[in-house]
Design a protein around this motif. Structure first.
Motif, PDB file in Angstrom:
ATOM      1  N   ILE A  49      17.077  23.853  -3.500  1.00  0.00           N
ATOM      2  CA  ILE A  49      16.181  23.254  -2.493  1.00  0.00           C
ATOM      3  C   ILE A  49      14.873  22.898  -3.187  1.00  0.00           C
ATOM      4  O   ILE A  49      14.459  23.597  -4.129  1.00  0.00           O
ATOM      5  CB  ILE A  49      15.932  24.202  -1.292  1.00  0.00           C
ATOM      6  N   GLY A  50      14.238  21.804  -2.760  1.00  0.00           N
ATOM      7  CA  GLY A  50      12.982  21.440  -3.411  1.00  0.00           C
ATOM      8  C   GLY A  50      12.257  20.343  -2.672  1.00  0.00           C
ATOM      9  O   GLY A  50      12.677  19.904  -1.599  1.00  0.00           O
ATOM     10  N   PHE A  51      11.141  19.928  -3.266  1.00  0.00           N
ATOM     11  CA  PHE A  51      10.358  18.838  -2.671  1.00  0.00           C
ATOM     12  C   PHE A  51       9.712  17.996  -3.759  1.00  0.00           C
ATOM     13  O   PHE A  51       9.650  18.409  -4.924  1.00  0.00           O
ATOM     14  CB  PHE A  51       9.284  19.373  -1.717  1.00  0.00           C
ATOM     15  N   ALA A  52       9.250  16.826  -3.357  1.00  0.00           N
ATOM     16  CA  ALA A  52       8.439  15.996  -4.251  1.00  0.00           C
ATOM     17  C   ALA A  52       7.252  15.451  -3.462  1.00  0.00           C
ATOM     18  O   ALA A  52       7.418  15.000  -2.328  1.00  0.00           O
ATOM     19  CB  ALA A  52       9.258  14.853  -4.823  1.00  0.00           C
ATOM     20  N   GLU A  72       0.446   8.974  -5.718  1.00  0.00           N
ATOM     21  CA  GLU A  72      -0.387   7.822  -5.328  1.00  0.00           C
ATOM     22  C   GLU A  72      -0.732   7.909  -3.841  1.00  0.00           C
ATOM     23  O   GLU A  72      -1.860   7.653  -3.439  1.00  0.00           O
ATOM     24  CB  GLU A  72       0.326   6.493  -5.613  1.00  0.00           C
ATOM     25  N   ARG A  73       0.280   8.271  -3.030  1.00  0.00           N
ATOM     26  CA  ARG A  73       0.022   8.365  -1.580  1.00  0.00           C
ATOM     27  C   ARG A  73      -0.956   9.491  -1.295  1.00  0.00           C
ATOM     28  O   ARG A  73      -1.844   9.348  -0.459  1.00  0.00           O
ATOM     29  CB  ARG A  73       1.334   8.595  -0.833  1.00  0.00           C
ATOM     30  N   LEU A  74      -0.801  10.597  -1.988  1.00  0.00           N
ATOM     31  CA  LEU A  74      -1.715  11.729  -1.802  1.00  0.00           C
ATOM     32  C   LEU A  74      -3.147  11.305  -2.144  1.00  0.00           C
ATOM     33  O   LEU A  74      -4.084  11.572  -1.396  1.00  0.00           O
ATOM     34  CB  LEU A  74      -1.267  12.881  -2.720  1.00  0.00           C
ATOM     35  N   ALA A  86       8.263  14.975   0.516  1.00  0.00           N
ATOM     36  CA  ALA A  86       9.545  15.124   1.199  1.00  0.00           C
ATOM     37  C   ALA A  86      10.479  15.960   0.354  1.00  0.00           C
ATOM     38  O   ALA A  86      10.286  16.097  -0.862  1.00  0.00           O
ATOM     39  CB  ALA A  86      10.165  13.744   1.437  1.00  0.00           C
ATOM     40  N   GLY A  87      11.485  16.508   1.007  1.00  0.00           N
ATOM     41  CA  GLY A  87      12.452  17.297   0.246  1.00  0.00           C
ATOM     42  C   GLY A  87      13.542  17.845   1.121  1.00  0.00           C
ATOM     43  O   GLY A  87      13.714  17.405   2.268  1.00  0.00           O
ATOM     44  N   GLY A  88      14.249  18.820   0.585  1.00  0.00           N
ATOM     45  CA  GLY A  88      15.324  19.425   1.361  1.00  0.00           C
ATOM     46  C   GLY A  88      16.256  20.239   0.493  1.00  0.00           C
ATOM     47  O   GLY A  88      16.069  20.358  -0.728  1.00  0.00           O
ATOM     48  N   ILE A  99       5.033  15.071  -7.957  1.00  0.00           N
ATOM     49  CA  ILE A  99       5.027  16.494  -8.327  1.00  0.00           C
ATOM     50  C   ILE A  99       6.291  17.062  -7.690  1.00  0.00           C
ATOM     51  O   ILE A  99       6.443  17.019  -6.473  1.00  0.00           O
ATOM     52  CB  ILE A  99       3.800  17.226  -7.745  1.00  0.00           C
ATOM     53  N   ASN A 100       7.211  17.525  -8.516  1.00  0.00           N
ATOM     54  CA  ASN A 100       8.502  18.048  -8.027  1.00  0.00           C
ATOM     55  C   ASN A 100       8.548  19.547  -8.160  1.00  0.00           C
ATOM     56  O   ASN A 100       8.116  20.078  -9.180  1.00  0.00           O
ATOM     57  CB  ASN A 100       9.629  17.519  -8.918  1.00  0.00           C
ATOM     58  N   ALA A 101       9.128  20.210  -7.183  1.00  0.00           N
ATOM     59  CA  ALA A 101       9.362  21.657  -7.311  1.00  0.00           C
ATOM     60  C   ALA A 101      10.765  21.939  -6.789  1.00  0.00           C
ATOM     61  O   ALA A 101      11.142  21.417  -5.734  1.00  0.00           O
ATOM     62  CB  ALA A 101       8.330  22.423  -6.504  1.00  0.00           C
ATOM     63  N   LYS A 149       0.847  -1.203   0.000  1.00  0.00           N
ATOM     64  CA  LYS A 149       0.000   0.000   0.000  1.00  0.00           C
ATOM     65  C   LYS A 149       0.886   1.258   0.000  1.00  0.00           C
ATOM     66  O   LYS A 149       1.754   1.405   0.853  1.00  0.00           O
ATOM     67  CB  LYS A 149      -0.884  -0.016   1.251  1.00  0.00           C
ATOM     68  N   GLY A 150       0.672   2.121  -0.979  1.00  0.00           N
ATOM     69  CA  GLY A 150       1.441   3.370  -1.036  1.00  0.00           C
ATOM     70  C   GLY A 150       2.858   3.203  -1.538  1.00  0.00           C
ATOM     71  O   GLY A 150       3.644   4.133  -1.487  1.00  0.00           O
ATOM     72  N   ARG A 151       3.207   1.977  -1.993  1.00  0.00           N
ATOM     73  CA  ARG A 151       4.552   1.791  -2.541  1.00  0.00           C
ATOM     74  C   ARG A 151       4.472   1.002  -3.840  1.00  0.00           C
ATOM     75  O   ARG A 151       4.017  -0.143  -3.860  1.00  0.00           O
ATOM     76  CB  ARG A 151       5.451   1.071  -1.533  1.00  0.00           C
TER      77      ARG A 151
HETATM   78  P1  HAM Z   1      11.792  10.737  -1.861  1.00  0.00           P
HETATM   79  O1  HAM Z   1      11.603  10.873  -0.390  1.00  0.00           O
HETATM   80  O2  HAM Z   1      12.592   9.608  -2.333  1.00  0.00           O
HETATM   81  O3  HAM Z   1      12.415  12.112  -2.373  1.00  0.00           O
HETATM   82  O4  HAM Z   1      10.381  10.680  -2.565  1.00  0.00           O
HETATM   83  C1  HAM Z   1       9.432  11.716  -2.402  1.00  0.00           C
HETATM   84  C2  HAM Z   1       8.046  11.153  -2.252  1.00  0.00           C
HETATM   85  O5  HAM Z   1       7.749  10.272  -3.344  1.00  0.00           O
HETATM   86  C3  HAM Z   1       7.848  10.272  -1.021  1.00  0.00           C
HETATM   87  O6  HAM Z   1       7.578  11.044   0.129  1.00  0.00           O
HETATM   88  C4  HAM Z   1       6.645   9.438  -1.426  1.00  0.00           C
HETATM   89  O7  HAM Z   1       5.433  10.168  -1.216  1.00  0.00           O
HETATM   90  C5  HAM Z   1       6.863   9.255  -2.909  1.00  0.00           C
HETATM   91  N1  HAM Z   1       7.454   7.914  -3.186  1.00  0.00           N
HETATM   92  C6  HAM Z   1       8.746   7.553  -3.090  1.00  0.00           C
HETATM   93  N2  HAM Z   1       8.899   6.252  -3.413  1.00  0.00           N
HETATM   94  C7  HAM Z   1       7.685   5.773  -3.722  1.00  0.00           C
HETATM   95  C8  HAM Z   1       7.158   4.499  -4.133  1.00  0.00           C
HETATM   96  N3  HAM Z   1       7.969   3.443  -4.339  1.00  0.00           N
HETATM   97  N4  HAM Z   1       5.837   4.377  -4.356  1.00  0.00           N
HETATM   98  C9  HAM Z   1       5.004   5.433  -4.182  1.00  0.00           C
HETATM   99  N5  HAM Z   1       5.426   6.655  -3.793  1.00  0.00           N
HETATM  100  C10 HAM Z   1       6.744   6.832  -3.569  1.00  0.00           C
HETATM  101  C11 HAM Z   1      12.735  12.387  -3.661  1.00  0.00           C
HETATM  102  O8  HAM Z   1      12.422  11.713  -4.592  1.00  0.00           O
HETATM  103  C12 HAM Z   1      13.448  13.709  -3.832  1.00  0.00           C
HETATM  104  N6  HAM Z   1      13.813  13.840  -5.239  1.00  0.00           N
HETATM  105  C13 HAM Z   1      12.580  14.841  -3.349  1.00  0.00           C
HETATM  106  C14 HAM Z   1      13.218  16.184  -3.529  1.00  0.00           C
HETATM  107  C15 HAM Z   1      12.934  17.102  -4.497  1.00  0.00           C
HETATM  108  N7  HAM Z   1      14.204  16.658  -2.800  1.00  0.00           N
HETATM  109  C16 HAM Z   1      14.559  17.852  -3.267  1.00  0.00           C
HETATM  110  N8  HAM Z   1      13.794  18.109  -4.301  1.00  0.00           N
END
Ligand code: HAM
Length: 415
Positions: free
Chosen positions: A300-303, A307-309, A281-283, A126-128, A117-119
């Protein structure tokens, strides 16, 4: 029967309206804060992620879809977008005129994780990302944008957790201290963490195994090792979050699963997701642009995990498919309805027909099943009289429209 690959989901027509609603709201909010859309490829050179995310992270060690293409080059389906966006920012010198850039991107990512569930193995984010600003104000702003976006989508029951991961000056002494501590407790750690203790000890904080959790609870924290600048930066981030009235909690054990972070890291954790509880999540990643071959420019950014949302949002009412159903009786009427239907669809009045020429009763039942609000009835009788009956299915009343100028008349009624 051929089934979809495990962890790769179809998004069915009854779900796509919610996906679009989320995407449209994200675009509106992000563009409102000055972000511009970038679209990066699904496939990148493997080296980009190995260097960007970090060689000894779970993502790079175990979760990437990597293969050699026909030219023998090692390529990878992107497991995340930040590395790709940074690559594009450097490759196209988006910093040349002004290093500050606000970019957003919506699309699928690929990680070979155990689906639950959620994975998923294909999931959407959505990335910013904001480049070029080291000021702690932008850390608070980016988190503010994320919280505003989640709120405007109707998300409830979540909390923002923040931490500082320090910088290349203060993290190495902490890493050594942590490694020494973990070596003293090697026997209590799972086999993965025994390996992590040596190669990348911070990753142990992410382990969900109970024994490891107990060791982590007593472990030294990065907090105590932060240098003067990192400590001041973190303090200011907290002040600016308060200026924006964004509630947060400091989680000193949050380390994130990617190695590029410096200083501020954050996660939005939601109730109702079970073990996979991070919805976004991000940083900050002040060294990533330089480490991928660009100039020294902070970022700096987040994603947001879509699906979880969507697991957390109320269902979107599914939209009625058509505005008009033409119930045609007999071959001549059917042929006229066929032409009218095509013309009306072109004019923006979505029209349904019964191609099999069923009875009036069965056609009305079908219109009802799809909640079509209007039905035009055309039989031999109506053609002879030069009239078409238009029934309002909700008010349960009907009127007659002229056969010869039906298209104009129906446009007048429905547009
Ligand atoms: P991340 O924590 O690996 O960060 O993924 C961000 C979000 O993507 C997670 O909080 C989760 O909601 C979703 N996610 C990750 N893996 C899965 C999965 N296998 N199935 C469903 N949802 C998933 C990043 O990806 C960084 N690039 C975020 C970021 C952007 N940091 C700076 N800028």
């Amino acid at each position: 029967m051929i089934k979809a690959v495990r962890g790769f989901n179809d998004i069915l027509p009854e779900e796509t309206p919610r996906w679009r609603q989320v995407e449209e709201e994200a675009r509106k909010v992000l563009e409102g804060f000055g972000f511009r859309e970038i679209r990066v490829p699904v496939l990148e050179r493997t080296e980009l992620f190995a260097r960007g995310i970090g060689q000894s992270t779970d993502i790079v060690e175990k979760e990437m879809y990597t293969f050699s293409d026909k030219g023998g080059e090692s390529v990878t389906l992107r497991p995340e977008a930040t590395s790709s966006i940074v690559r594009a920012y450097i490759e196209h010198k988006l910093y040349a005129w002004d290093p500050e850039a606000r970019l957003y991107f919506i699309g699928p990512m690929f990680r070979y994780e155990r689906p639950q569930k959620g994975r998923l193995r294909q999931f959407h984010q959505i990335n910013a990302e904001v480049f070029g600003i080291a000021h702690p104000m932008v850390d608070a702003e980016v988190m503010g944008v994320l919280i505003h976006l989640l709120r405007s989508l109707g998300l409830q029951g979540y909390r923002l957790e923040i931490n500082s991961l320090g910088c290349p000056r203060c993290r190495p002494p902490f890493r050594e201290r942590l490694r020494t501590y973990l070596e003293e407790h090697l026997g209590e750690l799972c086999p993965d963490c025994r390996r992590r203790a040596e190669r990348n000890p911070l990753r142990v904080f992410d382990c969900k195994v109970e024994g490891c959790q107990e060791v982590i609870l007593q472990a030294p924290l990065l907090e105590g090792f932060l240098c003067e600048e990192c400590r001041a930066h973190f303090g200011e981030v907290k002040n600016y979050l308060e200026d924006l009235s964004i509630p947060y909690e400091v989680n000193p054990r949050m380390v994130r699963g990617l190695d590029y972070y410096t200083r501020t890291a954050f996660e939005v954790v939601a109730e109702g997701l079970g073990a996979q509880n991070a919805v976004a999540a991000g940083g900050r990643y002040d060294d990533l642009v330089a480490s991928l071959g660009g100039p020294s420019i902070p970022g700096i950014g987040f994603a947001v995990g879509m699906e979880r949302l969507l697991l957390l949002l109320p269902p979107h009412p599914s939209l009625p498919r058509a505005k008009l159903f033409i119930a045609a009786l007999g071959p001549e009427a059917q042929r006229i309805a066929f032409r009218w239907g095509f013309d009306l669809n072109r004019e923006g009045i979505t029209t349904m027909l019964d191609y099999c020429g069923g009875s009036l009763k069965s056609q009305m039942r079908r219109a009802d099943k799809f909640s079509v609000p209007y039905v035009a009835i055309l039989g031999e009788e109506e053609i002879k009289r030069g009239k078409v009956i238009l029934r309002d299915m909700r008010k349960k009343v009907q009127k007659e429209l002229p056969f010869s100028s039906f298209i104009e008349a129906i446009k007048g009624e429905l547009l």
